[in-house]
Structures are given as C-alpha cells and as structure tokens.
Design a protein around this motif. Structure first.
Motif, mmCIF file in Angstrom:
data_model
loop_
_atom_site.group_PDB
_atom_site.id
_atom_site.type_symbol
_atom_site.label_atom_id
_atom_site.label_comp_id
_atom_site.label_asym_id
_atom_site.label_seq_id
_atom_site.Cartn_x
_atom_site.Cartn_y
_atom_site.Cartn_z
ATOM 1 N N TYR A 177 0.854 -1.193 0.000
ATOM 2 C CA TYR A 177 0.000 0.000 0.000
ATOM 3 C C TYR A 177 0.885 1.236 0.000
ATOM 4 N N ASP A 178 0.305 2.349 -0.411
ATOM 5 C CA ASP A 178 0.991 3.637 -0.434
ATOM 6 C C ASP A 178 0.768 4.317 0.915
ATOM 7 N N GLU A 179 1.854 4.621 1.631
ATOM 8 C CA GLU A 179 1.731 5.209 2.965
ATOM 9 C C GLU A 179 1.089 6.595 2.917
ATOM 10 N N GLU A 180 1.408 7.383 1.903
ATOM 11 C CA GLU A 180 0.792 8.708 1.786
ATOM 12 C C GLU A 180 -0.705 8.598 1.536
ATOM 13 N N ALA A 181 -1.097 7.618 0.722
ATOM 14 C CA ALA A 181 -2.527 7.409 0.469
ATOM 15 C C ALA A 181 -3.240 6.987 1.749
ATOM 16 N N ALA A 182 -2.620 6.113 2.546
ATOM 17 C CA ALA A 182 -3.220 5.699 3.816
ATOM 18 C C ALA A 182 -3.346 6.884 4.769
ATOM 19 N N PHE A 183 -2.340 7.754 4.795
ATOM 20 C CA PHE A 183 -2.398 8.954 5.641
ATOM 21 C C PHE A 183 -3.544 9.862 5.202
ATOM 22 N N ASP A 184 -3.667 10.081 3.880
ATOM 23 C CA ASP A 184 -4.764 10.925 3.371
ATOM 24 C C ASP A 184 -6.123 10.315 3.695
ATOM 25 N N LEU A 185 -6.228 8.999 3.599
ATOM 26 C CA LEU A 185 -7.505 8.340 3.863
ATOM 27 C C LEU A 185 -7.945 8.552 5.304
ATOM 28 N N VAL A 186 -7.019 8.412 6.254
ATOM 29 C CA VAL A 186 -7.374 8.588 7.665
ATOM 30 C C VAL A 186 -7.783 10.023 7.940
ATOM 31 N N HIS A 187 -7.091 10.985 7.356
ATOM 32 C CA HIS A 187 -7.363 12.392 7.653
ATOM 33 C C HIS A 187 -8.526 12.962 6.857
ATOM 34 N N HIS A 188 -9.083 12.227 5.929
ATOM 35 C CA HIS A 188 -10.244 12.711 5.184
ATOM 36 C C HIS A 188 -11.555 12.189 5.760
ATOM 37 N N GLN A 189 -11.488 11.429 6.825
ATOM 38 C CA GLN A 189 -12.726 10.994 7.461
ATOM 39 C C GLN A 189 -13.359 12.192 8.163
ATOM 40 N N VAL A 190 -14.658 12.347 7.986
ATOM 41 C CA VAL A 190 -15.369 13.509 8.500
ATOM 42 C C VAL A 190 -16.361 13.072 9.559
ATOM 43 N N MET A 191 -16.952 14.055 10.201
ATOM 44 C CA MET A 191 -17.916 13.798 11.264
ATOM 45 C C MET A 191 -19.300 14.229 10.814
ATOM 46 N N ASP A 196 -15.731 9.482 -14.248
ATOM 47 C CA ASP A 196 -14.558 10.363 -14.306
ATOM 48 C C ASP A 196 -14.441 11.212 -13.046
ATOM 49 N N GLN A 197 -15.538 11.827 -12.631
ATOM 50 C CA GLN A 197 -15.498 12.656 -11.428
ATOM 51 C C GLN A 197 -15.266 11.815 -10.180
ATOM 52 N N PHE A 198 -15.853 10.620 -10.147
ATOM 53 C CA PHE A 198 -15.718 9.746 -8.973
ATOM 54 C C PHE A 198 -14.266 9.297 -8.792
ATOM 55 N N GLU A 199 -13.598 8.945 -9.882
ATOM 56 C CA GLU A 199 -12.199 8.519 -9.793
ATOM 57 C C GLU A 199 -11.312 9.655 -9.293
ATOM 58 N N THR A 200 -11.568 10.872 -9.760
ATOM 59 C CA THR A 200 -10.772 12.025 -9.316
ATOM 60 C C THR A 200 -10.953 12.281 -7.832
ATOM 61 N N LYS A 201 -12.194 12.234 -7.354
ATOM 62 C CA LYS A 201 -12.456 12.482 -5.935
ATOM 63 C C LYS A 201 -11.885 11.380 -5.053
ATOM 64 N N LEU A 202 -11.968 10.121 -5.498
ATOM 65 C CA LEU A 202 -11.433 9.030 -4.692
ATOM 66 C C LEU A 202 -9.921 9.141 -4.535
ATOM 67 N N LYS A 203 -9.226 9.542 -5.586
ATOM 68 C CA LYS A 203 -7.775 9.670 -5.492
ATOM 69 C C LYS A 203 -7.375 10.758 -4.501
ATOM 70 N N GLU A 204 -8.221 11.747 -4.302
ATOM 71 C CA GLU A 204 -7.912 12.794 -3.329
ATOM 72 C C GLU A 204 -7.923 12.278 -1.896
ATOM 73 N N VAL A 205 -8.669 11.207 -1.641
ATOM 74 C CA VAL A 205 -8.731 10.647 -0.286
ATOM 75 C C VAL A 205 -7.899 9.379 -0.149
ATOM 76 N N GLY A 206 -7.100 9.031 -1.167
ATOM 77 C CA GLY A 206 -6.211 7.892 -1.067
ATOM 78 C C GLY A 206 -6.783 6.580 -1.557
ATOM 79 N N LEU A 207 -7.924 6.588 -2.220
ATOM 80 C CA LEU A 207 -8.543 5.369 -2.719
ATOM 81 C C LEU A 207 -8.530 5.374 -4.248
ATOM 82 N N VAL A 208 -8.634 4.193 -4.823
ATOM 83 C CA VAL A 208 -8.720 4.071 -6.279
ATOM 84 C C VAL A 208 -9.870 3.133 -6.611
ATOM 85 N N PRO A 209 -10.696 3.479 -7.605
ATOM 86 C CA PRO A 209 -11.783 2.565 -8.010
ATOM 87 C C PRO A 209 -11.246 1.427 -8.853
ATOM 88 N N VAL A 210 -11.875 0.273 -8.751
ATOM 89 C CA VAL A 210 -11.509 -0.892 -9.565
ATOM 90 C C VAL A 210 -12.722 -1.349 -10.377
#
Length: 519
Positions: free
Chosen positions: A299-313, A373-387
C-alpha cells in the motif's frame, strides 16, 4: 485487479520455521541433564557435590518451567493451579527446613549458609531461568521474522538477535505481562464490520506508568492507524505493531478490494425525483506495487495517511456535538452520492430517456461515464482508487404518479412530431410533383418550338393544323422514354392513340380536331 489477483490473495508468511521456542529450552535442558549425569557418576568431592546441586537443580527447574509453561498455555486455569502448588510446596519445604534454625542470627546464617543456599537457590534459579528463557523465546512467540536468517556463524546470530529492537520490544511486552504492567494487546479477527475487527486480549492499561509495551497483531491484508490521543503515530502494519504509552488503535483499514452499493435519491433539473443504484468497488491506493504470494498486500503510505485524515464527522441538527464518524470504507458512498446527485441535476427528466439527436451515446451511458470520471478524481484525493463500478437504470422514485402523466406528455409530444413530419412530407411531395409538371411543360414547349423553327427554316409553311401533329410527336417521344413509359397508365396511352387517330382523320378542319375529354 484481475480475477487471478483476487483468487491469489497473499497469505501470511511462514516465519522462523527453522526455530521453535521449545527448542531454546530443550537444548539447555539436555546439556544440563548430561552434565548432571556425568557429575553423578564422577567420584565424590565437595566441588562435585556443589556442581551436581547446581546443574541438577537447574535441570529440574528448567524441566518444571517447560512443563508448567506448556500447561499454562493449553489450560490457563490449570497453569495457575500448578504454579500455586509449586509455590506452596516450596514454602512448606522451606518452612520445615529453616524451622530448627529460628530465630536466625548472623552467626547461624553463616554457619548454615549451604542449607540456606539450598533453600533459596532453587527459587532464585527458577526466576533467573524463567526471565532468561523469556528473553530468548519472546521474539518467537510473536510472528516476527528472525533477524539472523542471513547470518552464518552462531556468534553473529546471537549478536543480531540481541541487537534487534523488535525482539527486545517483544521481551518487554511479555515481561510486563508477567508483572501485570503492560499496555493493551489487540488481535485482528474476521469480523464483518471494520470497527469490530480488533479484539482486545488481556487487561492492559494504556495509562499504566509502569508498563513499557503493548502490541497489535494484524494479518497480511489489514493495517492500523495508531494515535496517542494528541499525536497521530501513522498507519502501521501489516504484522506485529508494538505500541507505547497512551497509544491506541483508531482505525482498521482493509487492503483488499471493497464493494459498496447504495440506492441514491436525486432530483432532475425540472424537479422530478429519481432513484438509481450506485455500486463502487475500490481499494486503498497501492502506488503501483503488485501483490505477491507469500507477502503482505502493499500500500501507499501517503494514500493511507490521506484516507485517515479525510474521514469527517456527522453533526446533529440540534448542536455541534459530533453524531458519528464516517468510516473510511463509507467515504466512497458519501462521495458517490453527492456527485451522482449533481450529475443528474443537470438533466431534465425527459432527457434521461430520449435518444441522442447527434447519434452519440444514450443518456444513461453518458451519465455513467461523466460520473465515473469525477468519482475517480475524488477518490484519489482521499487515497482510494476505483476498480470498476457504475450505475443501474434511472427510474422515477414515484413511478405510479410520474409515469402515467409523463406517458401522456410523451404521447402528445410524439404525436405532434409525427403530424409535423407528415405535413412536411406532404408539402415536399406536392412541391416535387409541381416541379416535375412544370419541367414537363417547359420541355414540351421548348421541343415544339424547336420543331416549328426547323419547319420554317425548311420552307414549310406552318399553319395551325400543322402544329397539332408536331405536338403529338413531341408527346409521343416523351411518353416512350423508359422512365416515363413504365409509369403511364394504359388508359392514358389509349386516349393518346385515339386522339392521334382523330387528328389524322379530321385532316385540316379547324375546330374539329379536339374533343371535350381531357388527356
């Protein structure tokens, strides 16, 4: 990820197969037993008796520790009972051994030093052997890869073992567990929900100032976000994760591909509510690293860091108190919901079902591509990739109310379109008929005029009676063209023949050449 990659999910690596914790005890035990046997056979002497007592006691203590540890691991309650029984036996033996010496003075203690040593030496040796053995085997009780696999000599292996930080941390963990001062221990389970995957073991306290180490054991397809409540310690794993004071697991992230679905309610541009099923397979960004058999999923450590910090309340409507934290694996659903609602809001309800006027894609594939297209762009911002992923057919949310009215509207619309097309077709038909008729009149006049000119140039007097035969010849030429002859009815051809015969019979009489019946 292909189907082959999914079928070949990596399994936990088999660590330190060449070494077993019990072998580290059995080896010294065999050596001590052989030394004791040699000393027992040797001639009697004070040194021999002392060494026999030392090595024999160590052999007995080591064998007792191995048996007690084995029982303790298999049946903890029975292990406690065995330990308690041994302590009671030792206490009774020590009491009756030292009872004749009581009250114990310094002179008496010095005089009976060998007796006192025989009483307390087994307890001291037992504690010493236990902690030395624990230091040796602690690293093998956890799935930690040995640091000396590549070392050739025994000295190098021992040095690498003693200098390895993870083996030292494992000893601190188990030593604290024996002293009942350790930090929490967690083990990864196969629970369905992410928040239930970590199961706590033991009664460790993260705020125990006398503790030194805690542990989190995850498998090859999970990582854990660790924090002490103030500082984020990063995303760690897979494997054995040692924790310090105040450290607690915050989130468990599954490295395997995930699938989430949701039926989304949206509104079109003209205010009609529709529903569509949205499904999204996704995974944590691996940074282009492929999964390999026998190894943990990368896994990509930067992506994992972004994923944890993009969780909202989520916040309640009544105040600012957080209602609940949106889990990392629910982020694609939240992102996909808002994006799909925005995309559908750009279309009118009728546009969702009408074919493309320019021959391109139909509305649903076009909406699916725009959303993907928009979904893939937004997912990459939070450290995820669609398959993969997509949407189902778009349907009105209240079909029993919307469809009848829309059907009537569509019927009236298409009926109007059909009538307009029919009117345009009839207009075009009449226009072409008049064009053909006018062209025929022009051609008839031109040919007849040309014949008259030719007669005048030949010196033939042109009278009114001579024009009619020429007119009939021009008509006959036009009618006998292949394209015209097939379309002229038989009655028309018959009338022309009768007309020609009347003209020939009448001769040159004026006014008697034509009858009242039209062509």
């Amino acid at each position: 990820m292909t189907e082959q990659d999914v079928d070949q999910q990596p399994e936990p690596a088999k660590l330190h197969e060449s070494a077993s914790p019990i072998s580290w005890y059995l080896g010294p035990l065999a050596i001590l037993f052989l030394l004791s046997l040699v000393l027992y056979i040797a001639p009697s002497s004070p040194l021999r008796d002392l060494l026999l007592l030392l090595f024999g006691g160590l052999s007995l203590i080591t064998a007792t520790l191995i048996l007690t540890t084995f029982i303790w691991v298999r049946v903890p309650f029975l292990g406690w009972a065995v330990v308690a029984s041994l302590l009671i036996v030792w206490g009774i033996w020590a009491f009756y051994t030292l009872k004749p010496l009581w009250p114990l003075s310094l002179e008496t203690a010095l005089y009976f030093a060998p007796m006192l040593l025989s009483v307390f030496l087994p307890l001291f040796l037992a504690v010493m052997v236990f902690f030395i053995g624990l230091r040796i085997v602690s690293g093998f009780l956890l799935p930690i890869e040995p640091p000396f696999e590549e070392q050739s000599s025994l000295v190098a292996k021992v040095r690498a073992y003693l200098q390895d930080e993870r083996f030292t941390q494992a000893y601190e963990l188990f030593a604290g567990y024996v002293r009942r001062h350790y930090f929490p221990m967690y083990v990864m389970t196969r629970a369905r929900r992410q928040q239930d995957k970590l199961a706590r073991r033991g009664k460790g306290n993260a705020y125990d100032y006398r503790g030194k180490r805690g542990v989190i054991i995850s498998d090859c397809d999970h990582i854990v976000a660790v924090s002490d409540g103030i500082t984020f310690k990063g995303v760690q794993g897979p494997g054995v994760i040692f924790t310090n004071k105040f450290d607690l697991p915050q989130h468990v992230i599954d490295l395997r591909p995930q699938l989430r679905t949701k039926t989304i309610q949206a509104w079109t541009q003209d205010g009609i509510e529709v529903k569509v099923l949205f499904f999204a397979p996704f995974q944590l960004d691996r940074g282009g690293q492929p999964a390999k058999l026998g190894q943990a999923i990368p896994y990509d450590e930067e992506a994992a860091f972004d994923l944890v910090h993009h969780q909202v309340m989520e916040y309640s409507r009544s105040g600012l108190e957080p209602k609940q934290r949106i889990a990392w694996d629910d982020l694609p659903v939240e992102i996909g919901t808002s994006l799909l609602q925005d995309v559908l809001g750009k279309y009118r309800f009728d546009e969702l079902y009408e074919p493309s006027s320019d021959g391109g894609k139909w509305p649903r594939p076009r909406i699916a591509d725009e959303f993907a297209d928009q979904f893939e762009t937004k997912l990459k911002e939070v450290g995820l990739v669609p398959v993969g992923g997509g949407i189902s057919n778009i349907k009105p949310a209240r079909g029993e109310q919307v469809l009848p009215s829309r059907t009537q509207s569509w019927r009236a619309h298409w009926a109007r379109q059909v009538m307009q097309l029919q009117a345009k077709g009839q207009e075009e038909r009449l226009r072409r008929i008049e064009q053909v008729r006018a062209a025929a009149y022009v051609e008839l006049v031109e040919k007849l005029g040309q014949r008259i000119v030719d007669l005048e140039q030949a010196g033939v007097p042109v009278e009114s009676t001579a024009i009619i035969p020429q007119l009939l010849q021009v008509l006959d030429e036009i009618v006998h063209r292949p394209a015209v002859w097939q379309r002229v009815e038989y009655t028309t051809r018959r009338r022309m023949q009768v007309f020609r015969e009347d003209v020939e019979a009448a001769g040159t009489k004026k006014g008697e050449l034509l009858d009242d019946e039209p062509l």
